[in-house]
Design an enzyme around this catalytic site. Structure first.
Site, PDB file in Angstrom:
ATOM      1  CB  SER A  66      -0.936  -0.072   1.208  1.00 63.25           C
ATOM      2  OG  SER A  66      -1.764   1.028   1.290  1.00 63.25           O
ATOM      3  CG  ASP A 281      -3.156   3.922  -1.002  1.00 60.65           C
ATOM      4  OD1 ASP A 281      -3.841   3.704  -2.015  1.00 60.65           O
ATOM      5  OD2 ASP A 281      -3.105   3.127  -0.042  1.00 60.65           O
ATOM      6  CG  ASP A 283      -2.877  -0.611  -2.056  1.00 60.46           C
ATOM      7  OD1 ASP A 283      -2.994   0.559  -1.620  1.00 60.46           O
ATOM      8  OD2 ASP A 283      -3.317  -1.600  -1.446  1.00 60.46           O
ATOM      9  CG  ASP A 285      -6.359   0.542  -0.452  1.00 64.12           C
ATOM     10  OD1 ASP A 285      -5.578   1.494  -0.315  1.00 64.12           O
ATOM     11  OD2 ASP A 285      -6.280  -0.527   0.199  1.00 64.12           O
ATOM     12  CD  GLU A 376      -9.199   3.082   8.145  1.00 59.55           C
ATOM     13  OE1 GLU A 376      -9.009   2.717   9.308  1.00 59.55           O
ATOM     14  OE2 GLU A 376      -8.417   2.808   7.215  1.00 59.55           O
ATOM     15  CG  ASN A 378      -6.642   6.360   6.048  1.00 63.76           C
ATOM     16  OD1 ASN A 378      -7.577   5.988   5.348  1.00 63.76           O
ATOM     17  ND2 ASN A 378      -6.091   5.595   6.964  1.00 63.76           N
ATOM     18  NE  ARG A 501      -5.635   1.971  16.732  1.00 65.21           N
ATOM     19  CZ  ARG A 501      -4.906   1.850  15.625  1.00 65.21           C
ATOM     20  NH1 ARG A 501      -4.278   2.906  15.102  1.00 65.21           N
ATOM     21  NH2 ARG A 501      -4.759   0.709  15.024  1.00 65.21           N
ATOM     22  N   PRO A 502      -2.022   1.241  19.975  1.00 69.60           N
ATOM     23  CG  PRO A 502      -2.118  -1.058  20.426  1.00 69.60           C
ATOM     24  CD  PRO A 502      -2.784   0.238  20.760  1.00 69.60           C
ATOM     25  CB  THR A 505       0.250  -1.188   9.626  1.00 69.81           C
ATOM     26  OG1 THR A 505       0.256   0.193   9.989  1.00 69.81           O
ATOM     27  CG2 THR A 505      -1.152  -1.614   9.254  1.00 69.81           C
TER      28      THR A 505
HETATM   29  C1  LIG Z   1      -4.238   6.235  11.791  1.00 70.79           C
HETATM   30  C2  LIG Z   1      -4.223   5.507  10.521  1.00 70.79           C
HETATM   31  O1  LIG Z   1      -4.319   6.112   9.456  1.00 70.79           O
HETATM   32  N1  LIG Z   1      -4.092   4.165  10.598  1.00 70.79           N
HETATM   33  C3  LIG Z   1      -4.044   3.318   9.403  1.00 70.79           C
HETATM   34  C4  LIG Z   1      -3.018   2.230   9.555  1.00 70.79           C
HETATM   35  O2  LIG Z   1      -3.387   1.415  10.647  1.00 70.79           O
HETATM   36  P1  LIG Z   1      -2.617   1.385  12.041  1.00 70.79           P
HETATM   37  O3  LIG Z   1      -3.234   0.203  12.753  1.00 70.79           O
HETATM   38  O4  LIG Z   1      -2.924   2.689  12.681  1.00 70.79           O
HETATM   39  O5  LIG Z   1      -1.170   1.246  11.746  1.00 70.79           O
HETATM   40  O6  LIG Z   1      -2.994   1.423   8.382  1.00 70.79           O
HETATM   41  C5  LIG Z   1      -4.228   0.740   8.137  1.00 70.79           C
HETATM   42  C6  LIG Z   1      -4.043  -0.126   6.920  1.00 70.79           C
HETATM   43  O7  LIG Z   1      -3.776   0.622   5.782  1.00 70.79           O
HETATM   44  C7  LIG Z   1      -5.356   1.746   7.973  1.00 70.79           C
HETATM   45  O8  LIG Z   1      -6.557   1.043   7.830  1.00 70.79           O
HETATM   46  C8  LIG Z   1      -5.400   2.676   9.188  1.00 70.79           C
HETATM   47  O9  LIG Z   1      -6.340   3.687   8.998  1.00 70.79           O
HETATM   48 MG   LIG Z   2      -3.656   1.245   0.304  1.00 72.46          MG
END
Ligand SMILES: CC(=O)N[C@H]1[C@@H](OP(=O)(O)O)O[C@H](CO)[C@@H](O)[C@@H]1O
Ligand SMILES: [Mg+2]
Length: 547
Positions: A66, A281, A283, A285, A376, A378, A501-502, A505
């Site tokens: 991605s 982005d 890929d 999506d 989301e 993003n 939050r943790p 990814t």
């Molecule tokens: C704050 C943020 O943008 N987090 C992203 C990111 O996840 P995290 O769990 O926050 O690393 O990557 C995910 C996969 O692409 C997406 O779904 C999510 O919105």
């Molecule tokens: Mg993507």
């Protein structure tokens, strides 16, 4: 009968790197591409079993990382209707990826067959694709080796966007049903979405050119093919950052994640006032839009702006169609800007819920609504029409031409939307449709509400697994006492909101904050980040800006 006889022999060609632990996270496995061959090989084996557990329906496998760095790669499985892999199988993925020997790989397969009661006489089927990353071909070869070991019937889609693969999987599994989703080919995809778009915009004034930043990824060639299929001045595009050949360019200083995180246009792009811009982005999506106002100030139209635009349009159409019992709802995550949530609740008066981060969580919440828009912040999201909504559309008996028109438009919108997953190209056509139908500029769309200043930070800690949350990830239950510190900091700032939050990814903890002013927001964000660093095992040097 699928036999595991060849698995150990094939598995030996893809040894698991020593000292690496893999985890099927928010978006599948994702890490350095050069370490992933064993995991991709083993994912192929699981995809085969998953297909057999679904009576031989086609399972998808996408090789992509991605928006992440070009040297990263990843792999994820796609379930039969094009949705993310059912969560209960994620543990199997993690287990098999971490198996220490080839014999253990076989043993895990056998135990899954037993636990899931899988009929191994069923012919497994898998469809797969990859993005443009340099590590893609080698990982694809590892995948193919796994598929061969289990004699899987395969369809190789080559280099396509993640949402295209999701679409193909859904098409393949509905091909012979009463409701085929579409033709499972690239041209079928372009036809379906392109024709629905043209149906919706016909007769309206034509928009100006849309400048698309394709993040130097797979969206570049694919959106050009879409434009060729549409072949209409209603979709006049200029594709930038479309170099998928030169190493080191993917997602660098461009793309939806860069634009959203930095709140600025891709490097080297100067925005002409009145111009229309969007970024995918790597890929394709995710999508965000942006523009410069007459003073040259940058304005971002992110996932929250897209979901409010789409929900408003659908709400109005449903009303115009006389289908008052069809409820449009919106699903967000805690990262949604507080202004967007208030706007949905107080101005649009639509139901809204928070889901955990990761589209699979939003998708499942949206499935519960008649028409559920989920995004989301993003820029990743889509709209779902649940079966009862589709029935109501089918049964609708329009009594006026206006009602008939609105019902026709709702059907066309359903064809325009990739319901299997968030899709930058389908979402772009949806946004374009709405803007064209309303005759709106990006500034007019942006005027609905004003975002609160927000900031997203990363804190690197020794062990992010000690962070546990509840309340759609907005409240920490561990480490003990840290949430009280966050609450006390939030209370100091008008309209303050912050949560920790943790990441699922990345090896980090995320801190989000918003407040009434930019300076309050930044103080809150850096103070919370500082508290996390100090009280929960910050790793390395303490960043100077943390308070
Ligand atoms: C704050 C943020 O943008 N987090 C992203 C990111 O996840 P995290 O769990 O926050 O690393 O990557 C995910 C996969 O692409 C997406 O779904 C999510 O919105
Ligand atoms: Mg993507």
């Amino acid at each position: 009968m699928t036999s595991f006889a060849k698995v150990a022999e094939h598995s030996a060609r893809h040894p698991k790197p020593e000292g690496v632990t893999f985890e099927y996270g928010t978006a599948g496995f994702r890490t350095l591409g050069e370490t992933l061959a064993s995991t991709v090989f083993r994912s192929a084996l699981l995809a085969a079993l998953r297909s057999q557990s679904k009576q031989g329906r086609v399972i998808g496998v996408m090789i992509t990382a991605s928006h992440n760095h070009e040297r990263d790669n990843g792999v994820k499985l796609v379930d039969p209707m094009g949705e993310m892999l059912q969560q209960s199988w994620e543990g199997y993925c993690t287990d098999i990826a971490n198996a220490d020997s080839d014999a253990q790989v076989v043993h895990i397969l056998e135990s899954i067959v037993k636990a899931e009661g899988i009929d191994t006489s069923i012919q497994p089927k898998v469809a797969y694709a990859r993005d443009t990353r340099p590590s893609g071909p080698l990982l694809q070869a590892a995948l193919e080796d796994g598929l061969t070991a289990l004699e899987v019937e395969v369809t190789n889609y080559g280099v396509v966007t993640t949402p295209q693969l999701h679409y193909f999987v859904r098409c393949l599994n509905t091909e012979h049903s009463s409701a085929p989703y579409g033709d499972p080919t690239e041209s079928g995809y372009n036809e379906k979405y392109g024709q629905a778009f043209l149906r919706l915009v016909e007769g309206k004034p034509q928009p100006s050119t849309l400048h698309i930043d394709a993040a130097n990824g797979v969206g570049a060639p694919q959106v050009r093919k879409l434009a060729d299929a549409i072949a209409s001045p209603y979709f006049s595009i200029d594709v930038r950052n479309s170099d998928t050949e030169t190493l080191g360019k993917l997602n660098i200083d461009c793309g939806a994640d860069y634009v959203k995180s930095n709140q600025r246009p891709p490097a080297g792009t100067s925005l002409a006032p009145g111009g229309r811009y969007c970024s995918f982005d790597g890929d394709a999506d995710r999508i965000v839009y942006y523009y410069a106002d007459e003073h040259g100030i940058f304005h971002l139209l992110d996932g929250d702006k897209i979901s409010t635009l789409v929900a408003t349009y659908l709400r109005d159409l449903v009303a115009a169609a006389g289908l008052s019992d069809l409820q449009v709802g919106v699903v967000q995550t805690a990262y949604a800007n507080g202004s967007s949530t208030s706007y949905i609740k107080d101005t649009l008066r639509l139901p809204t819920v928070f889901a955990k981060t990761g589209v699979k969580h939003l998708h499942h919440e949206a499935e519960r609504m008649s028409i559920g828009a989920y995004f989301e912040a993003n820029g990743h999201g889509t709209v779902l029409f649940n079966p009862s909504a589709v029935d109501k559309l089918q049964e609708a008996k329009p009594t006026t031409p206006a009602q008939a028109d609105a019902i026709g438009r709702l059907w066309a919108l359903r064809d325009l939307i990739n319901e299997s997953v968030g899709d930058a190209m389908s979402d772009m056509l949806l946004v374009e449709t709405i803007l064209i139908c309303k005759g709106w500029t990006l500034a007019q769309w942006d005027a609905a509400y004003t975002d609160l200043p927000s900031r997203l930070l990363k804190v690197v800690v020794n062990d992010r697994n000690i962070f546990k949350t509840t309340n759609a990830e907005q409240t920490l239950t561990s480490p003990p006492g840290l949430q009280d510190v966050v609450d006390a900091l939030v209370a100091k700032f008008p309209k303050g909101r912050s949560f920790v939050r943790p990441s699922g990814t990345e090896d980090a903890v995320r801190v989000y904050a918003e407040a009434a002013t930019r300076s309050d927001c930044d103080q809150l964000a850096y103070a919370v980040a500082g508290a996390v660093f100090d009280k929960a095992g910050g790793r390395g040097e303490r960043p100077a800006e943390f308070l």
